[in-house]
Structures are given as structure tokens and as C-alpha cells.
Motif scaffolding. Sequence first.
Motif, mmCIF file in Angstrom:
data_model
loop_
_atom_site.group_PDB
_atom_site.id
_atom_site.type_symbol
_atom_site.label_atom_id
_atom_site.label_comp_id
_atom_site.label_asym_id
_atom_site.label_seq_id
_atom_site.Cartn_x
_atom_site.Cartn_y
_atom_site.Cartn_z
ATOM 1 N N ASP A 180 -10.422 117.296 146.347
ATOM 2 C CA ASP A 180 -11.427 117.300 147.406
ATOM 3 C C ASP A 180 -11.055 116.273 148.469
ATOM 4 O OD1 ASP A 180 -13.917 119.022 146.480
ATOM 5 O OD2 ASP A 180 -13.183 117.977 144.697
ATOM 6 N N PRO A 181 -11.648 116.399 149.669
ATOM 7 C CA PRO A 181 -11.378 115.406 150.709
ATOM 8 C C PRO A 181 -11.821 114.014 150.280
ATOM 9 C CG PRO A 181 -12.468 117.353 151.623
ATOM 10 C CD PRO A 181 -12.538 117.483 150.130
ATOM 11 N N VAL A 182 -11.183 112.992 150.847
ATOM 12 C CA VAL A 182 -11.566 111.608 150.573
ATOM 13 C C VAL A 182 -12.946 111.349 151.153
ATOM 14 C CG1 VAL A 182 -10.990 109.187 150.957
ATOM 15 C CG2 VAL A 182 -9.164 110.857 150.564
ATOM 16 N N ASP A 183 -13.853 110.847 150.316
ATOM 17 C CA ASP A 183 -15.226 110.588 150.744
ATOM 18 C C ASP A 183 -15.284 109.436 151.737
ATOM 19 O OD1 ASP A 183 -17.147 112.058 148.473
ATOM 20 O OD2 ASP A 183 -15.170 111.472 147.736
ATOM 21 N N ARG A 184 -16.267 109.512 152.623
ATOM 22 C CA ARG A 184 -16.491 108.413 153.564
ATOM 23 C C ARG A 184 -16.747 107.110 152.811
ATOM 24 N NH1 ARG A 184 -21.155 106.386 154.932
ATOM 25 N NH2 ARG A 184 -22.271 108.210 154.125
ATOM 26 N N GLU A 185 -17.491 107.201 151.689
ATOM 27 C CA GLU A 185 -17.798 105.999 150.930
ATOM 28 C C GLU A 185 -16.545 105.371 150.318
ATOM 29 O OE1 GLU A 185 -21.421 108.627 151.008
ATOM 30 O OE2 GLU A 185 -19.285 108.912 150.569
ATOM 31 N N VAL A 186 -15.581 106.217 149.935
ATOM 32 C CA VAL A 186 -14.323 105.694 149.395
ATOM 33 C C VAL A 186 -13.540 104.968 150.485
ATOM 34 C CG1 VAL A 186 -12.089 106.339 148.398
ATOM 35 C CG2 VAL A 186 -14.190 107.368 147.521
ATOM 36 N N LEU A 187 -13.514 105.542 151.680
ATOM 37 C CA LEU A 187 -12.841 104.869 152.798
ATOM 38 C C LEU A 187 -13.531 103.548 153.141
ATOM 39 C CD1 LEU A 187 -11.962 107.788 155.237
ATOM 40 C CD2 LEU A 187 -10.369 106.394 153.900
ATOM 41 N N GLU A 188 -14.851 103.526 153.061
ATOM 42 C CA GLU A 188 -15.569 102.275 153.332
ATOM 43 C C GLU A 188 -15.223 101.216 152.281
ATOM 44 O OE1 GLU A 188 -19.640 103.459 153.427
ATOM 45 O OE2 GLU A 188 -19.513 104.268 155.476
ATOM 46 N N LEU A 189 -15.127 101.645 151.027
ATOM 47 C CA LEU A 189 -14.749 100.706 149.970
ATOM 48 C C LEU A 189 -13.308 100.238 150.161
ATOM 49 C CD1 LEU A 189 -15.733 99.303 147.396
ATOM 50 C CD2 LEU A 189 -14.937 101.293 146.092
ATOM 51 N N LEU A 190 -12.446 101.140 150.612
ATOM 52 C CA LEU A 190 -11.070 100.770 150.930
ATOM 53 C C LEU A 190 -11.046 99.689 152.005
ATOM 54 C CD1 LEU A 190 -7.983 101.250 150.768
ATOM 55 C CD2 LEU A 190 -8.297 103.113 152.415
ATOM 56 N N GLY A 191 -11.900 99.843 153.017
ATOM 57 C CA GLY A 191 -11.980 98.828 154.064
ATOM 58 C C GLY A 191 -12.463 97.486 153.537
ATOM 59 N N GLU A 192 -13.424 97.527 152.617
ATOM 60 C CA GLU A 192 -13.912 96.281 152.013
ATOM 61 C C GLU A 192 -12.807 95.579 151.225
ATOM 62 O OE1 GLU A 192 -16.688 94.686 152.241
ATOM 63 O OE2 GLU A 192 -18.112 96.087 153.110
ATOM 64 N N LEU A 193 -12.024 96.370 150.523
ATOM 65 C CA LEU A 193 -10.911 95.792 149.766
ATOM 66 C C LEU A 193 -9.902 95.130 150.698
ATOM 67 C CD1 LEU A 193 -9.090 95.417 147.260
ATOM 68 C CD2 LEU A 193 -8.231 97.721 147.673
ATOM 69 N N CYS A 194 -9.511 95.858 151.749
ATOM 70 C CA CYS A 194 -8.500 95.328 152.667
ATOM 71 C C CYS A 194 -9.007 94.105 153.423
ATOM 72 C CB CYS A 194 -8.049 96.421 153.629
ATOM 73 S SG CYS A 194 -7.081 97.727 152.834
ATOM 74 N N ALA A 195 -10.321 94.018 153.619
ATOM 75 C CA ALA A 195 -10.889 92.828 154.261
ATOM 76 C C ALA A 195 -10.766 91.610 153.355
ATOM 77 C CB ALA A 195 -12.356 93.075 154.616
#
Length: 272
Positions: A219-234
Motif C-alpha cells: 500500500d502507499p506510504v501513510d501520511r502518518e508514517v512520513l510524519e513519524l519519519l520527519g520526527e525521527l530525522c529531526a
Amino acid sequence: MTGPHGVGIGWRPEIAGFVAELPGLRFVEVVAETVPIVGPPPAGLVELRQRGVAVIPHGVRLSLGGADPVEPTRVAHLAAVAELLAAPLVSEHIAFVRAGGLEAGHLLPLPRTREAVDVVCANVARTQAELPVPIALEPIAALFDWPDDELDEAAFLGEILERTGALLLLDIANVYANARNRGTDPLALLDRLPLERVAYLHVAGGAEQGGFYHDTHTDPVDREVLELLGELCARRRPPAALLERDGHYPSAAELRAELDAVATTCGFSVVT
């Protein structure tokens, strides 16, 4: 730390043509058990290596968490694939896939006990002794926890990484899925993981089914997963991130958009 950098994608024969045309691709990951060690590797992987794209063998059958010692032939195959592809590292899962001679066909979660830590560490040590390159360990998405857990996930993973000296392959979609299914805070886990040990990330899509969120890779990558990815990279941006897709492949335009979204979220150069 030697390893991949930038954005990558899981290499599968079905999308080999698409992958070959990504101009800024830095690395790919291939399921180690699908690569023969007799004869040449798949032509698509050879061409990528000739372009300077790193290829990482990703094991799915070692059963590092199994009560039985890892099978020498499986370890030897993983080591041979790493040599064949001039891989900078290999990766495998903190899970078990067989017990008592029976194959589960799935990656199954371990009880988070000190005994399980000892088992994983012993099997990782046996594997490391035969590998020509470092190994990164991936915690899995799990739909249940064992009732006799002694450690929480951060402590369990931290002890394994500390004792083995292994790297961490952190699947941010798994972090999201586990937190959602357990009703826990994924940021609390990220804040306790040794992010300096992350070799690279997995990013993948999932779907809600039967009251659980499943890490489907289809399935497509969820918006919430991308947001969590951003939190990790921060908190600490890992050196590399890889998009996983294992079926129901969308159009090339959609795959490019997903790769660009991962790159943008992490602050990496786009590969498309």
C-alpha cells in the motif's frame, strides 16, 4: 560507519526496469535468499553495481531469534551473496521463522525476555563470525506481544545492539504499526533508541484490517508514517532511507512520488 547513503528502493525483478532508470539512486536492497551464488547474479543488480549503486542483501530466513543455532548453510549463503555483490553490509530480522523443524513462513516476534536476548546475541555472533561485512538488525512489526515479556522494546533492542555491536535497521513503518496496535507512543520509543547505530531506514505502506494496522508493503506510504519519519530525522537523521514495495506495484509516477516524499522528508537529494 560504512554503509548506504541517500535514498534507495527495494529491488525486485518486477520493477527492475523502473529502478534502472532512477538517475540519483544511491542503493538498493535485495532479498538475500533470492540471489543464487552459483553463476552470475541477476543482470539488473550487476548493472546497478557498475553504476556505483550499492546493493544490500536483506535476509529473511536466518531465524536469529530461534532457539536452535542458525543453520551454517544459510549463514554461508548470506556471506557469499555479500561477497558476490560487494555489499557494504547485510541485514536480517530480530525474529524467528522456524521451530522444531517447522517453517512458519512468517517473521514471528520474540518474547522480550533476557533468555531471548541471549539467544539472539548467540546467533548474531555465529553469523558475524562468517560474514565479510557488518550486519544490521531489523525489529519487526508484531500483531501481538508474549505474556511473559521482561523488557520493553527499547531495552530489549538496546541490549542486543550493545552486546553484539551490530547496527540497527530501523523500519519506521514497523515503529508506527507497533505503536498503533499497542496503543503506545512511537516518539517515546524513538527517544530511547540508539539512533547513532542506525545504518539505514525502511519506509513502507500499510493498511487497517480487522482492527489491526498491517505493515503490508503493498500500500502507499501513510501520511502518518512520513510524519513519524520527519520526527525521527529531526532527532538524528540516519545516513540512508529505503522505500519498500513488495507487490501491487503502482504506476511509475506514483512510485517516483513516494521516493521523492521520502527524500524530501529526510532532507536527501531526490533520486528521480
